[in-house]
Scaffold this motif. Structure first.
Motif, short mmCIF file in Angstrom:
data_model
loop_
_atom_site.label_atom_id
_atom_site.label_comp_id
_atom_site.label_asym_id
_atom_site.label_seq_id
_atom_site.Cartn_x
_atom_site.Cartn_y
_atom_site.Cartn_z
N GLY A 85 -8.30 13.48 -19.65
CA GLY A 85 -9.53 12.81 -20.05
C GLY A 85 -9.61 11.36 -19.60
N ASP A 86 -8.49 10.80 -19.12
CA ASP A 86 -8.49 9.41 -18.65
C ASP A 86 -9.30 9.28 -17.37
N ARG A 87 -9.96 8.13 -17.22
CA ARG A 87 -10.57 7.77 -15.95
C ARG A 87 -9.49 7.21 -15.04
N LEU A 88 -9.54 7.60 -13.76
CA LEU A 88 -8.50 7.21 -12.81
C LEU A 88 -9.14 6.62 -11.56
N MET A 89 -8.51 5.59 -11.02
CA MET A 89 -8.93 5.03 -9.74
C MET A 89 -7.81 5.21 -8.73
N PHE A 90 -8.17 5.68 -7.53
CA PHE A 90 -7.21 5.81 -6.44
C PHE A 90 -7.16 4.48 -5.69
N LEU A 91 -5.96 4.06 -5.32
CA LEU A 91 -5.77 2.73 -4.73
C LEU A 91 -5.31 2.77 -3.28
N LYS A 92 -5.28 3.95 -2.68
CA LYS A 92 -4.81 4.05 -1.29
C LYS A 92 -5.49 5.23 -0.61
N GLU B 42 0.81 -1.22 0.00
CA GLU B 42 0.00 0.00 0.00
C GLU B 42 0.84 1.26 0.00
N MET B 43 2.13 1.13 0.34
CA MET B 43 3.02 2.30 0.34
C MET B 43 3.63 2.49 -1.05
N ASP B 44 4.00 3.73 -1.36
CA ASP B 44 4.73 3.94 -2.60
C ASP B 44 6.22 3.69 -2.34
N GLN B 45 7.04 3.76 -3.40
CA GLN B 45 8.45 3.41 -3.27
C GLN B 45 9.17 4.32 -2.28
N ALA B 46 8.91 5.60 -2.37
CA ALA B 46 9.61 6.53 -1.47
C ALA B 46 9.27 6.23 -0.02
N GLN B 47 7.99 5.96 0.25
CA GLN B 47 7.58 5.64 1.62
C GLN B 47 8.18 4.32 2.07
N GLY B 48 8.21 3.33 1.17
CA GLY B 48 8.74 2.02 1.53
C GLY B 48 10.24 2.07 1.82
N ILE B 49 10.96 2.81 1.00
CA ILE B 49 12.42 2.94 1.22
C ILE B 49 12.70 3.67 2.53
N GLU B 50 11.97 4.75 2.77
CA GLU B 50 12.14 5.48 4.03
C GLU B 50 11.81 4.59 5.23
N LEU B 51 10.75 3.79 5.10
CA LEU B 51 10.36 2.87 6.16
C LEU B 51 11.50 1.90 6.47
N ALA B 52 12.09 1.30 5.42
CA ALA B 52 13.17 0.34 5.62
C ALA B 52 14.42 1.00 6.19
#
Length: 938
Positions: free
Chosen positions: A585-592, A76-86
């Motif tokens: 114009g693209d349809r977008l879904m948020f995942l978090k 659920e985290m993005d890369q920046a958050q995951g790297i900072e977490l580690a």
């Protein structure tokens, strides 16, 4: 050196072998760095220098060169958050202890398109200073440190997840709290096998088998590990389910057979009888106990009336709703009155689209007028958003609230009202935690949902079970669909008549067959595109069962828009699920979930602007304040994907004007119910004849029953009771116990053994626990099998608990169980009355020598008759065994002078001459010889 090169996807020169290890073609390495303690030489920050120095410093051929720690990063985290977490964790827990850490964060993408982020940390074994490496630090290999790291990692991750408002949590507990002490095994694929030939992954492959063996031994030693793990996803299971699990967590046929035998012989595994398909079903005692606590809490709350709303406050709330144009139907008003009448437990069962959120909004106003604090809960972020949007109740995920409870924050109070939406998706364990917490705090809970929609991911059908046990209100009047026949179809879906619903849609040209699934996908998108052009103001969604199919539908739909010139210029974006092309114009879904942006997992919107680093998205209108735009940097929030299609699971609670459904073989009637009830105007169903021959086959698949069950569904039919030892402890305690105040039949010269002051509940719990352990040992003896270590330990611990009742209680009952094995099974099931009478009698016998003499004569005569009969039948072996038992009895008068004195006058009853100079015990021993008794010796 090879391991470091592989994990960092780099090329490193190995000075010891004078060769290069080159893994620069490896993909998925998102971050790589050497982290040094403050006093370490700077040259060790170079990976080649570091590991060559380590290898050169170890002289023994079997030396341990490094330690590796692996941990998964929440996807659920993005890369920046995951790297900072580690990095934060490695710095605090490892580098600050003096270790050199080689940290590599891998962000692989699996076949399902989902990220599988994880970290590899290679650690030095020696202390390090300005002069380089020194002595090895043995404490760094302690098991206690690993256990500390597990707990520290869980706390670290959960705190960060809560900070980011992510609907997830991890749990380090494996032994004490969860009882699932199974180490995760490495996933070994073909690539690992090929690299094993190069010497790179051989260790990993060997480790895979080692972990499997160790997991198998853990299961053999404590079968509860397997039972708890299986029942986390299903309340009951078959032997086939058990065999699959054991096969996954054991190594080789011999260990598999031992593990299966251990689990099946465990007293913690409960046979429930056969299901409707004729399969034997089982559960665990812990699962039965969870359901028992759930039902006890719901029973008390259903009776307690502490949250009444006055008639005046009810009328005011209804009047305000009417002023806004909201007039509740008869069913809705009945539900409103039910949830506000005062009971601490309210249950509303409503079909899809019946306006449950609207009535809850009116109830919220009544509760708030009565000065109650109203909180909304749901399993997912989008469901919580829909509850808040439809009712105005401030809502959140269950996981986020439980996380706060774990920190002793935001605890419930007697003035709280919890409204739990989509309750049918909540498993038994989570529902039990919620109800038990509310029960203890004196809060009110209102459960709202439909047990026929999507089933709980975790084990159990808690909402359905509670609704069956307690008064509830049903709302059957469907309001979402605008035409009567479609509302009837939704009612058919809600009541399991999927065929009738499909027939209604098919008769009106809304069910479409194609030759293949691929063609069905094309036809669906073609129809979707025509309707999009014809009615641009209508909301619409494409639904299907799997993430893979969602991905294909998104790409196909987007191609149509591109051909029609409806999209701006493509921009390649590095999203969480991999690179994606987005355009205006693209349809977008948020995942978090993201509290700062005000978006939830599952929210939809349309892209207004996009660059490789930033997006502006106009959110779909759902609430008055939801029709707005959000702007975000992709380095901060990259959990997005195309939003033309979604899984059925993600759509529960969604309402649109038009829905398009691609049917696939993985669907069932619960998914069909959700998919075919999201629309207001129409739903179009597409399928391929390569998967469904005709409408009849489609109907059979979409009518499949996959409802989750409860262990109590079976246990109550077979009168299986929850073990008393696992019941809640807040039951009232009595001053005097069951065995307090026993008096002998006649005055005794020798006082009875003292009985501890133990409450009745504790006594029955100890007796039941001891009976389970004893019955388990007797069963192993009867089968000619050795008593397992955990069974031996369980009996020893049960005997110690029985000592709190009476010093002789365990011995007395074990003798009774040997004489009457049925008594052990009866007592183990919770029916302890006969066992209590046995203990009462034994206490009286122990206190009165005349009663002891009576019992001795009776037993001796019985054994003598048995021995004589065996002699006459020629069964000399059995006769000899009986004689040994009599020999053991012959010794007892010597240890009991009072009984010995009384037996002298009863020699003829024992088959002895009336007068002899020696003691009765010596005379009997001379006649028989000394033997050994047979009890529960383990």
């Amino acid at each position: 050196m090879a391991s470091a090169a592989y994990r960092s996807a780099s090329r490193l020169h190995d000075e010891r072998l004078d060769r290069d290890h080159d893994f620069t073609n490896k993909s998925g390495v998102a971050h790589s760095e050497i982290m040094l303690p403050d006093d370490a030489p700077e040259q060790l920050s170079d990976r080649v220098s570091l590991w060559n120095t380590v290898e050169a410093g170890e002289k023994r051929k079997d030396a341990q060169l490094s330690r590796e720690v692996e941990f998964a990063i929440p996807r659920e985290m993005d890369q920046a958050q995951g790297i900072e977490l580690a990095r934060d964790f490695v710095q605090r827990e490892m580098v600050d202890r003096g270790m050199v850490a080689d940290l590599n964060v891998h962000w692989d993408i699996g076949p399902d398109g989902l990220a599988k982020p994880h970290a590899h940390v290679m650690l030095s074994m020696r202390e390090v200073g300005e002069a380089g490496f020194g002595a090895k630090v043995r404490d760094w290999n302690r098991t206690e440190l690993v256990e500390h790291w597990r707990e520290a990692w869980a706390d670290h991750v959960n705190e960060r997840l809560a900070q980011f408002d992510i609907d997830a949590r991890i749990d380090h507990r494996s032994l004490e709290d969860q009882g699932i002490d199974l180490e995760p095994q490495h996933k070994i694929g073909p690539a690992a096998g090929r690299m094993a030939g190069e010497g790179v992954e051989t260790e990993r492959l060997e480790d895979h088998h080692r972990i499997a063996r160790e997991n198998g031994e853990k299961i053999i030693a404590d079968p509860r590990i397997a039972l708890d793990a299986i029942t986390h996803q299903q309340a009951t299971f078959t032997r086939y389910d058990l065999a699959k699990f054991i096969h996954r967590h054991s190594d080789g046929k011999a260990q598999f057979d031992r593990a299966m035998s251990a689990v099946q012989a465990s007293p913690e595994m409960v046979a429930l009888g056969r299901d409707g398909r004729g399969d034997d079903r089982f559960t665990s005692r812990e699962m039965i106990a969870v359901e028992d606590r759930l039902h006890r809490a719901s029973d008390v709350m259903a009776q307690r009336r502490a949250h009444a709303v006055s008639e005046l406050e009810q009328r005011r709330a209804l009047a305000r709703a009417a002023q806004r144009g909201l007039v509740l139907s008869g069913e809705q008003k009945a539900a409103f009155e039910h949830v506000t009448e005062g009971r601490d437990l309210g249950v509303v069962v409503g079909y899809a689209g019946t306006g449950k959120s609207a009535l809850l909004g009116v109830a919220r106003e009544a509760w708030e007028d009565a000065d109650y604090r109203v909180q909304g809960l749901a399993l997912s972020g989008i469901a919580a958003e829909n509850l808040e949007g439809g009712s105005g109740i401030a809502s959140r995920t269950i996981a986020s609230l439980e996380h706060q409870w774990a920190k002793d924050r935001e605890l419930l109070h007697p003035r709280d009202v919890l409204v739990i939406d989509e309750a049918g998706m909540i498993g038994s364990r989570q529902m039990e935690r919620l109800l038990s917490a509310a029960h203890k705090a004196g809060a009110k809970v209102v459960l709202v949902g439909d047990p026929e929609q999507l089933q709980a991911i975790e084990a159990g059908a808690a909402f359905r079970s509670i609704a069956e046990r307690h008064y509830h209100v049903e709302i059957k009047e469907v309001r979402r669909q605008r035409e009567d026949w479609q509302r009837d179809a939704t009612r058919h879906l809600a009541t399991g008549r999927t065929g009738d619903a499909l027939a209604a849609y098919e008769a009106r040209g809304m069910v479409h067959a194609a030759e293949t699934r691929d063609q069905a996908r094309e036809d669906l998108v073609e129809r979707w595109d025509r309707e999009r052009v014809a009615e641009p103001g209508k909301s619409r969604i494409i639904l299907t069962h799997t993430n893979d199919e969602v991905r294909e539908l998104n790409l196909t739909a987007r191609d149509r828009l591109r051909q029609a010139g409806a999209l701006g210029e493509d921009v390649t974006v590095k999203a969480e699920r991999g690179e994606r092309s987005f355009a205006t114009g693209d349809r977008l879904m948020f995942l978090k979930n993201d509290r700062g942006l005000g978006v939830k997992n599952g929210m939809l919107g349309e892209i207004e602007q996009v660059s490789p680093t930033q997006m502006t998205v106009r959110l779909d209108a759902g609430r008055p304040d939801a029709e707005r735009s959000v702007v975000f940097d992709l380095k901060d929030y990259a959990q997005v994907d195309h939003g033309y299609a979604a899984t059925i699971h993600k759509s529960q609670g969604v309402t649109v004007d038009r829905a398009h459904v691609l049917a696939t073989p993985g669907m069932d009637r619960h998914g069909a119910y959700v998919a075919l009830s999201r629309h207001r105007d129409s739903v179009q169903i597409h399928y391929g004849r390569d998967e469904f021959e005709d409408l009849g086959k489609l109907t059979r698949v979409l009518s499949r029953e996959r409802a989750k069950d409860m262990a109590s569904d079976f246990a109550e039919r077979r009168d299986i009771h929850v073990p008393a030892s696992m019941r809640p402890k807040e039951l009232p305690q009595r001053q005097r116990g069951t065995f307090d105040g026993f008096k002998p039949a006649t005055p005794a010269r020798q006082p009875a053994a003292p009985v501890r002051e133990v409450g009745q509940f504790d006594q029955h719990r100890a007796i039941e626990r001891h009976a389970r352990a004893a019955a388990d040992v007797i069963r192993m003896h009867d089968r000619g099998l050795p008593v397992l270590a955990h069974q031996r330990r369980a009996l020893v611990e049960a005997r110690e608990a029985m000592a709190e009742v009476s010093p002789h209680a365990a011995k007395d009952l074990e003798r009774a169980y040997v004489r009457d094995p049925a008594l052990a099974g009866e007592t183990a099931s919770g029916r302890t009355q006969r066992a209590v009478r046995v203990l009462q009698l034994e206490a009286e016998v122990r206190a009165d020598p005349r009663l002891r003499a009576d019992r001795f004569v009776e037993r001796w005569q019985g054994l003598e008759r048995q021995r004589s009969a065996l002699h006459r039948s020629g069964d000399m072996t059995s006769a000899r065994q009986v004689k040994e038992s009599m020999g053991a009895m012959a010794k007892s008068p010597e240890r009991d002078p009072q009984m010995e004195s009384l037996l002298r006058t009863r020699r003829p009853e024992l088959g002895l001459p009336a007068e002899m100079g020696r003691s009765v015990g010596q005379e009997l021993s001379d006649y028989l010889g000394i033997g050994r008794g047979r009890g529960l010796g383990i």
